[in-house]
Design a protein around this motif. Structure first.
Motif, short mmCIF file in Angstrom:
data_model
loop_
_atom_site.label_atom_id
_atom_site.label_comp_id
_atom_site.label_asym_id
_atom_site.label_seq_id
_atom_site.Cartn_x
_atom_site.Cartn_y
_atom_site.Cartn_z
N PRO A 150 -15.92 -18.74 -10.85
CA PRO A 150 -15.85 -19.02 -12.29
C PRO A 150 -14.77 -18.21 -13.00
O PRO A 150 -14.10 -18.72 -13.90
N LEU A 151 -14.57 -16.98 -12.57
CA LEU A 151 -13.53 -16.15 -13.18
C LEU A 151 -12.16 -16.82 -13.04
O LEU A 151 -11.37 -16.86 -13.98
N PHE A 152 -11.92 -17.34 -11.86
CA PHE A 152 -10.68 -18.06 -11.61
C PHE A 152 -10.48 -19.17 -12.66
O PHE A 152 -9.40 -19.32 -13.22
N PHE A 153 -11.54 -19.90 -12.96
CA PHE A 153 -11.41 -21.01 -13.91
C PHE A 153 -11.34 -20.54 -15.35
O PHE A 153 -10.62 -21.13 -16.16
N VAL A 154 -12.06 -19.46 -15.66
CA VAL A 154 -11.95 -18.90 -17.01
C VAL A 154 -10.50 -18.51 -17.27
O VAL A 154 -9.90 -18.86 -18.28
N GLY A 190 -3.27 -11.94 -17.91
CA GLY A 190 -4.57 -12.31 -17.36
C GLY A 190 -5.10 -11.22 -16.44
O GLY A 190 -6.25 -10.78 -16.56
N LEU A 191 -4.24 -10.77 -15.52
CA LEU A 191 -4.68 -9.76 -14.55
C LEU A 191 -5.10 -8.46 -15.24
O LEU A 191 -6.13 -7.87 -14.92
N ILE A 192 -4.29 -8.06 -16.22
CA ILE A 192 -4.58 -6.80 -16.93
C ILE A 192 -5.91 -6.91 -17.68
O ILE A 192 -6.75 -6.01 -17.62
N LEU A 193 -6.12 -8.04 -18.37
CA LEU A 193 -7.38 -8.22 -19.11
C LEU A 193 -8.57 -8.19 -18.15
O LEU A 193 -9.61 -7.60 -18.45
N VAL A 249 -16.07 -12.42 -22.04
CA VAL A 249 -15.26 -13.54 -21.55
C VAL A 249 -15.00 -13.44 -20.05
O VAL A 249 -15.14 -14.43 -19.32
N PHE A 250 -14.64 -12.25 -19.57
CA PHE A 250 -14.19 -12.14 -18.18
C PHE A 250 -15.26 -11.66 -17.20
O PHE A 250 -15.07 -11.76 -15.99
N VAL A 251 -16.35 -11.11 -17.71
CA VAL A 251 -17.38 -10.65 -16.78
C VAL A 251 -18.69 -11.42 -16.96
O VAL A 251 -19.17 -12.07 -16.02
N ILE A 252 -19.25 -11.35 -18.17
CA ILE A 252 -20.56 -11.97 -18.38
C ILE A 252 -20.50 -13.50 -18.22
O ILE A 252 -21.30 -14.09 -17.49
N ALA A 253 -19.51 -14.12 -18.87
CA ALA A 253 -19.43 -15.59 -18.78
C ALA A 253 -19.26 -16.08 -17.34
O ALA A 253 -19.98 -16.99 -16.92
N PRO A 254 -18.35 -15.49 -16.55
CA PRO A 254 -18.25 -15.95 -15.17
C PRO A 254 -19.55 -15.78 -14.38
O PRO A 254 -19.93 -16.67 -13.62
N TYR A 255 -20.24 -14.64 -14.58
CA TYR A 255 -21.50 -14.47 -13.86
C TYR A 255 -22.50 -15.55 -14.24
O TYR A 255 -23.17 -16.13 -13.39
#
Lengths: 300, 302
Positions: A144-148, A160-163, B22-28
């Motif tokens: 999912p992270l990949f798609f976000v 993206g990587l830094i965030l 956005v980058f941790v909770i949502a993906p999980y």
């Protein structure tokens, strides 16, 4: 503990003779010394071996592994730096890690400070939201992270990587710093407020300097963690022109997997040495803080 | 209440919370849903319930990966903790009593610095490094010595029976230093006079270790076990960089992380990969909860 009351007992016949004890101590100490030395050798030998191999030719490398290089061939290093792009990967890593660590520290300290020293509705909920991130394996979120990241248009970009680095470093940073800010004395903060300091000023000019030792520990922790990151850049830096953006771990892993027998092995060892050496230097300088920083995180 | 508190609180929390959600909770959160779909990246996936999981439990590769985690889960903590405990004991109280104070052996400071060193090196880099060290001919660091002894070269990474153990050895090599420092910190919390009393009672170094150090260090050991167990589930970078053929030879070193990566980014089976992620999540949580429960003991009052 009352040592005095124990003494008479030890003097009695129940205790083994001093000679026997001494012999036992000597045997164990000897064995212990040997084991410590062997383990130290096991750590140092591969690193020295890599360093030496970085000066060898392919023929020397595929000969006996324990011969010394015939000459100090610095051209291996030059080739690795420029032709194998290790220089580029190295600078990419430096760029990404310096920005992401700075971001992590700023945002992490802000969140931790507010959560530690202000009471407001939802404080505990937000704190536990952050801390819960410690318990999840990164792998679960990978797809999912990949798609976000892709949907935000940040795939294959440093932003993206830094965030993402910042986001995944926040749980531990907030957890660690919140405890630290909590332990700071109230009196200084009160005095500053009496003098008319705003909340923001209080944070940047009073609290941040007071928390310096904690900030340093966790900064080192984040630098090491983000510098060594492999999975996240592997998943997030892909697509057109991704190779130029690769970070060091990724670049070197790739040199090694794509290397056949005709590959430039001297160059690979030079690249490995270049990846390892800066970490050894940083470690040598900060080893005390690094050890205490990393372990104080573990003993929660 | 000081004025302007809420704007300040909100101002300070907005950015970190947003990035984190956005980058941790949502993906999980999405991972749990995605695991129930057959999404393959192109068309929107359909909800298929637990089908991914039924398939997962019939997947031989998944079972094989799971089996490897089982081996890792037992071997990694056990070997690492035993070595680290011994080293830490030698470094802290191995030197015996000097004027009534227990000291480490000579050179303790130097050893402590060296042992910890691998901890700051990237696992992916170590993977590449040990590939060279393990090379199956005389050009490998170890096999060159083996050849000098007149023995057959060892196929560390190409022998399916040895490959996983060769990888475990690298993980142990890296981890030990951290736990030496961790246990040292634990040992320094043990009051010196307990050792002195034991010493005066004529306790040997051995019985001192088993009757004093070990019981008083139990909490730290428990933390170490949980950390190493979680590391055993996390092994990916090392397998990706060190193993032949990414998890080979013949799947003999594959781990769940490797399979998630392969299914997602090679086969585009995103739903299936997420199901593996969810399985891994439950395994990790179960392990942590179980080991904390099982190893709970009456803590010793000091």
């Amino acid at each position: 503990m009352a040592v005095d009351t124990v003494k008479p007992v030890s003097a009695s016949s129940a205790a083994p003779s001093p000679e026997k004890t001494r012999r036992e101590v000597n045997v164990l100490a000897g064995f212990g010394h040997a084991f410590l030395a062997v383990w130290a050798l096991l750590i140092i030998a591969p690193l020295v071996w890599t360093f030496l191999a970085s000066f060898k030719t392919n023929e020397e490398i595929f000969g006996d592994a324990w011969t010394m290089p015939g000459a100090l061939r610095l051209d291996n290093w030059a080739r690795a730096w420029s032709e194998a792009n290790v220089g580029q990967y190295f600078l990419n890593s430096v760029f990404v890690v310096s920005l992401s660590t700075a971001g992590t520290m700023l945002l992490g300290a802000m969140a931790a400070y507010v959560l530690a020293r202000y009471s407001f509705w939802g404080n505990r909920a937000i704190y536990y939201l952050f801390v819960s991130g410690l318990a999840f394996p990164v792998f679960l979120a990978l797809v999912p992270l990949f798609f976000v990241v892709r949907n935000l248009g940040l795939l294959n970009s440093y932003v993206g990587l830094i965030l993402v680095y910042i986001a995944y470093s926040l749980p531990f940073t907030v957890f660690f710093l919140a405890a630290f800010f909590k332990s700071l004395p109230n009196s200084v903060a009160e005095a500053a407020t009496m003098d008319g300091a705003s909340h923001t000023r209080l944070f940047f000019q009073v609290m941040m300097p007071m928390a310096r030792s904690g900030l340093i520990s966790i900064t080192i922790f984040n630098v090491i963690g983000q510098w060594n990151q492999y999975l996240l850049p592997l998943a997030l830096l892909q697509g057109e022109g991704a190779e130029e953006k690769w970070v060091l771990t990724q670049g070197i892993a790739n040199i090694s997997t794509s290397a056949g027998f005709d590959a430039d092995w001297g160059g690979l060892f030079a690249a490995l040495t270049m990846a390892i050496l800066p970490m050894i230097v940083i470690y040598a300088i900060f080893q005390r803080q690094i050890q205490s920083g990393l372990t104080s995180g573990a003993v929660k | 209440m000081r004025h302007g508190k809420y704007p300040f609180v909100i101002g300070f929390l907005a950015a970190p919370v947003t990035i984190y959600v956005v980058f941790v909770i949502a993906p999980y959160a999405q991972a749990f849903y995605m695991a129930l779909t057959n999404w393959r990246g192109l068309s929107p996936g359909q909800f298929i319930g637990l089908e991914n999981f039924t398939r997962l439990f019939q997947d031989d590769v998944f079972w094989k990966a799971l089996q490897h985690h089982g081996i890792l889960l037992l071997a990694l903590p056990l070997i690492t903790i035993i070595i680290a405990l011994f080293l830490a004991f030698m470094l802290n109280v191995g030197g015996g009593s000097q004027k009534g104070v227990m000291t480490g052996v000579w050179g303790s400071k130097f050893y402590r610095v060296v042992f910890f060193l691998p901890q700051v090196l990237a696992v992916a880099i170590l993977g590449v490094l040990f590939q060279a060290i393990y090379r199956p001919d005389g050009s490998g660091m170890i096999n060159s010595l083996v050849a000098k002894l007149g023995l057959e070269p060892i196929g560390f990474l190409i022998n399916p029976d040895l490959a996983l153990w060769s990888i475990i050895a690298v993980l142990v090599w890296q981890a030990v230093g951290f736990y030496v420092v961790l246990f040292s910190a634990g040992m320094s919390n043990i009051p010196k006079d307990i050792y002195e009393a034991a010493m005066l009672d004529g306790a040997t170094r051995m019985s001192m270790f088993f009757r004093v150090t070990l019981p008083l260090l139990w909490d730290t050991l428990q933390v170490a076990w949980v950390y190493l167990g979680i590391a055993a589930f996390d092994a990916f970078a090392i397998v990706q960089t060190l193993s032949v053929d990414q998890g080979g030879p013949d799947g003999s070193t594959t781990v769940i992380g490797m399979e998630i990566y392969r299914n997602a980014f090679t086969y585009s089976k995103y739903g299936y990969a997420s199901a593996m992620g969810v399985a891994l999540f439950f395994l990790t949580i179960t392990f942590a909860a179980l080991s904390l429960r099982v190893s709970r003991r009456e803590s010793v009052e000091m």
